[in-house]
Structure formats: C-alpha cells, structure tokens
Enzyme design. Structure first.
Site, PDB file in Angstrom:
ATOM      1  N   ASP A 146       0.828  -1.202   0.000  1.00  0.00           N
ATOM      2  CA  ASP A 146       0.000   0.000   0.000  1.00  0.00           C
ATOM      3  C   ASP A 146       0.873   1.267   0.000  1.00  0.00           C
ATOM      4  O   ASP A 146       1.868   1.332   0.719  1.00  0.00           O
ATOM      5  CB  ASP A 146      -0.859  -0.031   1.274  1.00  0.00           C
ATOM      6  N   GLU A 172      14.635 -15.339   0.262  1.00  0.00           N
ATOM      7  CA  GLU A 172      14.997 -16.444   1.165  1.00  0.00           C
ATOM      8  C   GLU A 172      13.972 -17.570   1.099  1.00  0.00           C
ATOM      9  O   GLU A 172      14.169 -18.629   1.660  1.00  0.00           O
ATOM     10  CB  GLU A 172      15.041 -15.938   2.622  1.00  0.00           C
TER      11      GLU A 172
HETATM   12  C1  BGC Z   1      -5.436   2.200  -0.376  1.00  0.00           C
HETATM   13  C2  BGC Z   1      -6.603   2.990   0.112  1.00  0.00           C
HETATM   14  C3  BGC Z   1      -6.248   3.553   1.471  1.00  0.00           C
HETATM   15  C4  BGC Z   1      -4.942   4.346   1.417  1.00  0.00           C
HETATM   16  C5  BGC Z   1      -4.383   4.587   2.772  1.00  0.00           C
HETATM   17  C6  BGC Z   1      -4.427   3.305  -0.536  1.00  0.00           C
HETATM   18  O1  BGC Z   1      -3.932   3.650  -1.598  1.00  0.00           O
HETATM   19  O2  BGC Z   1      -5.651   1.494  -1.555  1.00  0.00           O
HETATM   20  O3  BGC Z   1      -7.772   2.240   0.150  1.00  0.00           O
HETATM   21  O4  BGC Z   1      -7.267   4.393   1.899  1.00  0.00           O
HETATM   22  O5  BGC Z   1      -3.959   3.657   0.698  1.00  0.00           O
HETATM   23  O6  BGC Z   1      -3.874   3.407   3.296  1.00  0.00           O
END
Ligand code: BGC
Length: 532
Positions: free
Chosen positions: A199, A249
C-alpha cells in the site's frame, strides 16, 4: 526452480468486508472467502489478493493497522487465515496479502507509546513528530483524504498523516521500523502467503526538511505532478531492495506488487527494477479514457517502460479506490474521477450503455500480454452504487471533506451471489455493512451462471481463452484497422475493439469471444471481439 508465475498471472482482488460474510454480522470475513474460493477457481483466475484483514479499528476499512501480525476479530482468526491459504493452495490458487507500511493506526501500541512519551523520545522517533511554526503546523501539506496532513498533540508537537488523522505516518529512516516490517513480511511468508500488495508504496520516504508543497489545481491526490516531497522519493527504493532480499529467502517465487500512484508509467516502472518489486499497478492504464489513440499510446508506453526494466506490464481497470469501470468509462466530463460519485453528480451514464463499454474495455485488457488485475464484482458487471444514503457512507474522504467528495463507498458495496437470498447471498442474516441496491438481483452470480451473453460468462470465456492461448506470456503486434478502432494480434488471437460511434466489419476468422452482440455480422460501437 523458478517459473515466475507472476509475469502472466490474473490476480483477483478480494475486498474482505464485501465478499462473503460467514458470521452473519454484515461484514465479510475470511471464512466467507474460503467457502467461496471454488467460484474463483471456476472463474479462471490464478491469484487472490486480499485487501487488509489485520487487526484494525477500521477507520479506513482496515488500511489503518494496529497489529500487523494478527487477524482482526471482525474477519476471523489466524486459524481462519491458515485454512484460507490451505484451501486456496489446494485449488492451485496463490494468495497475496495487502501490507500497509506508510502508516499504522493511531491505536497501534507504538503510536500510543509515542503519545505517552516526551518529544524527542525514541518512541516518537518511529513516527513523524515535529514542532510547529507557532500555532501553525510544520508545513502546508494536505491529507489525501482532505484537510491538513498534520494533527497536534497535547504537548504542542504535531504528527504527520498523509491520510486520516487516525493513520500516523511511520518514519522510515528509523531502523526499528524497518526491522519490524521485515519481521512482518516473514510472519506472513512463513504462513504460506505468496507475496504482498504494498500500500502507498511511493510514500514511505519524505523529502529532507519536509518542504512546503502546493499541488497544481488538477493534480490527482495520489500522484500529482513531480516532484512531490512525499511521493516517489529515491529512498523508498532501498526499502524494497531489502524486502526483495527477504522474499528471496523463500521457496516458490514470492512477489511484491507496488501501489505507486506516479504520474507516468516510466515513473511507475522504477518500482519493478530487477532487485526491487516484481509488479506495479499500471495506474496510467486505469486512468486512460475510452479512446483509441489514447489506449494505444498507454499500451505502447507500458510495454516499453516495464519491458525496459525486464518486468511484465500489468493491467488494471478497477479496484476499491476508484469508480467501477463499468460506470467510469462512460461518465461525463462533469464528474471528476478522483472524487467518487453520488446523487448530486452530473453526467451519470445509462447503466446498460456503460456496462457495454466496460465489458469492451475488459476484453481489450484480458488480451494483453502481462499480468491483469480484476476487482471483485467486475466479473458480474457491477456498476458503481450512486444512491448510498448520506448516513450510510463510511469512507473517511466523505467526512474529511464535509461531504464535498463522495469517496469510495460506491465501489465497495457487498457483492451479490444469489438473486433470491437475503443480502443476495452475501450474508445469511441479510445484514450488509453498506446497503445493496434492489437492482442487484439481476447481477447475482447465480442469475448469470450459464447464461449466454452474461458478463460472468464473458469473463469466464475470456479467462479460459487467455489461459489456453497463452496470451499472458504472448506479445503484441498492432494491426491496421478503421479509424476509431483498436486492433492487435497476440499469438493466434486477433483483437478488434470498436471505440468509435459506428459499426465496422469483423476481422476475418472465427469469432472466439465478443463482449456484446454482433448484429448483422458487424462489430458495433463499444464492443470488442476476439477472432482466431
Ligand atoms: C489504499 C486505500 C487507502 C490508502 C491509505 C491506498 O492507496 O488502496 O484504500 O485508503 O492507501 O492506506
């Protein structure tokens, strides 16, 4: 031995809270997912990506994690996770876990410890605490969800949160933070995860001195024009080099996939250099409009940019952050794509027309070489839900902009499985954390299975052909075609997409699949055909 399965895989995004609810509380869960994995096997996908299910106060639907190495009780237990992995692997499906390293929840023990500690303490050093400028925050940065990116604590210091105030940013120059994430990677890899979707993979490192930054008016909140002091800083790449080594790993080709909203595919491709991640979402493709020249351009740029670093291109049209493509590609100019749509939005398209276009776009995407992402429900042709009542909305974007932006709830509504069941089969009790529209009976999986011309059968046919003909591992050769259309060959399959307003002749050969009817033996507007 390595087979680099990820180079051509079709990856299906499960948004756990909206997929299937075994407990009956109205929020989907891991046991629900496990019980329906055979449907995904039957659809013809290779990999399941699970959006976050770790312990979280759910302020941002799980993208606010308070324990990275446990399952939130809302979704089940670690045993449920183990059962899910075992069942998926038994069905020959791989599983990718969503990891959120840019920020934690404010309920994470480290943040609570930071709040209870002195300015300048080691505990504060794991996050981005700074002194303000008098009564003003340390700089002018704005949160992606709207409002300032800084919140003040009782002793006067401020902490940075690029997202909600409940999502404090980690300081990635801190060795303890780095070490802890390596432990988290190993925790899920040891339990059998095949990799991670990472993310905000472009956000971890901020420019020295945290300089002020004002985005241009038309900038996308997650990308923007360059250079942005909190996106795409060089230092992020060192983090992924470390992670690449950790994954190395392990047996069996484990992968990292970057969510890096950068403005060009050339920029995005930096995340998939040979010693970093394996895949990166192709947001340039997702953001392109239904336009023949534009599509051809972004496809060429993608193959060139990813190819130049030896990585496969990826393709994606929908996810849990954007308007579903079965609506978005036919939206009028009046509604900016980044802000979500709702009852007051203008230019909302007719549903059937928009779905036809969405399916035509899918049939282009699934013919392209590389790896493709599908977001749950798109195989049912689900449209964006527009009429969610204000008091049912949950996205922090809605609250932080005082209702100015609708946000992302419209693509997150629990999906329909069976037309005649409570909550359309999502939950036996009929509970659903966001209301499902009555019209969704017609989209239910059991209403489409075996029905010629349904979106579900289209996806199944395209995925079967893609696998049989090896399109994911193939190559692309452009073909001449009438103005306003797009045509290419991949292996022995010829694709023609009609992006123009008028019907055109079909290419020579046997029709293998078509995204819609072919009246009079011609290819109508907003339709794609595969011939071979
Ligand atoms: C996720 C979102 C989230 C954000 C903060 C992003 O890009 O896909 O759904 O709200 O990151 O974590």
């Amino acid at each position: 031995m390595t087979n680099e399965w990820w180079r051509s895989a079709v990856i299906y995004q499960v948004y756990p809270r909206s997929f299937a609810d075994a407990s009956g509380d109205g929020v989907g869960d891991l046991a629900g997912i496990t019980s329906r994995l055979d449907h995904l096997r039957d659809l013809g996908i290779d990999v399941v990506w699970l959006s976050p299910f770790m312990t979280s106060p759910q302020k941002d639907a799980g993208y606010d994690v308070s324990d990275y190495r446990d399952v939130d009780p809302l979704f089940g237990t670690l045993d449920d996770f183990d059962a899910l992995i075992a069942r998926a692997h038994g069905l020959d499906l791989r599983v990718i876990v969503d990891l959120v390293p840019n920020h934690s929840s404010d309920q994470h023990p480290w943040f609570q410890e930071a709040l209870a500690s002195e300015p300048g303490s080691a505990a504060r050093g794991r996050y981005m605490f700074r002194e303000g400028d008098g009564d003003q925050p340390p700089n002018n940065w704005q949160s992606v969800f709207g409002g300032p990116a800084w919140t003040r604590v009782a002793d006067g210091q401020w902490y940075l949160h690029l997202f909600d105030a409940s999502q404090p940013d980690f300081d990635w120059s801190n060795d303890e933070v780095r070490a802890d994430f390596r432990t988290t990677l190993r925790f899920w890899l040891d339990r059998g995860a095949d990799g991670f979707r990472v993310d905000v993979a472009h956000g971890l490192v901020k420019a020295d001195g945290l300089p002020d930054y004002t985005p241009p008016e038309d900038a996308d909140s997650m990308g923007g024009a360059e250079p942005v002091p909190y996106w795409g800083q060089d230092g992020v790449h060192d983090v992924y080099r470390e992670w690449h080594a950790v994954l190395g790993e392990y047996e069996g080709d484990r992968v990292l996939c970057a969510e890096a909203w950068m403005p060009t595919v050339g920029e995005i491709a930096k995340w998939v250099r040979p010693d970093e991640m394996h895949q990166a979402f192709n947001f340039s493709y997702l953001m392109s409009e239904w336009d023949a020249d534009g599509l051809r351009g972004v496809i060429d740029d993608s193959l060139a940019a990813f190819g130049a670093v030896g990585a496969p291109s990826t393709w994606v049209l929908s996810n849990h952050d954007v308007i579903r493509h079965a609506t978005r590609l036919a939206l009028g100019d009046e509604s900016p794509q980044g802000h979500g749509i709702g009852p007051t939005s203008l230019g909302i398209p007719d549903t059937a027309f928009a779905l036809r276009r969405g399916n035509a776009a899918t049939a282009v995407m699934l013919a392209l070489p590389g790896s493709a992402y599908i977001y749950q429900g798109e195989e049912l042709g689900l449209p964006e839900v527009i009429d969610i009542p204000d008091d049912a909305r949950q996205d922090p974007t809605w609250f932080r902009t005082n209702g100015e932006r609708y946000g992302r709830d419209g693509c997150r509504v629990p999906i329909p499985w069976s037309a005649a069941s409570p909550a359309f089969g999502f939950s036996e009790t009929g509970a659903s954390w966001l209301p499902q529209p009555d019209s969704w009976a017609a989209y239910a999986r059991d209403a489409q299975a075996g029905i010629d011309g349904s979106t579900l059968e289209l996806y199944r046919a395209l995925l079967r052909l893609r696998r049989e003909r090896g399109l994911g591992k193939g190559g692309l050769e452009w073909l001449e075609s009438p103005a306003g259309t797009l045509s290419f060959r991949n292996g022995d399959v010829t694709v023609l997409a009609n992006v123009s307003a008028d019907p055109v002749d079909l290419p020579a050969g046997r029709v293998l699949a078509a995204s819609g009817p072919l009246p009079d033996g011609r290819l109508p507007s907003d339709t794609t055909v595969w011939v071979g």
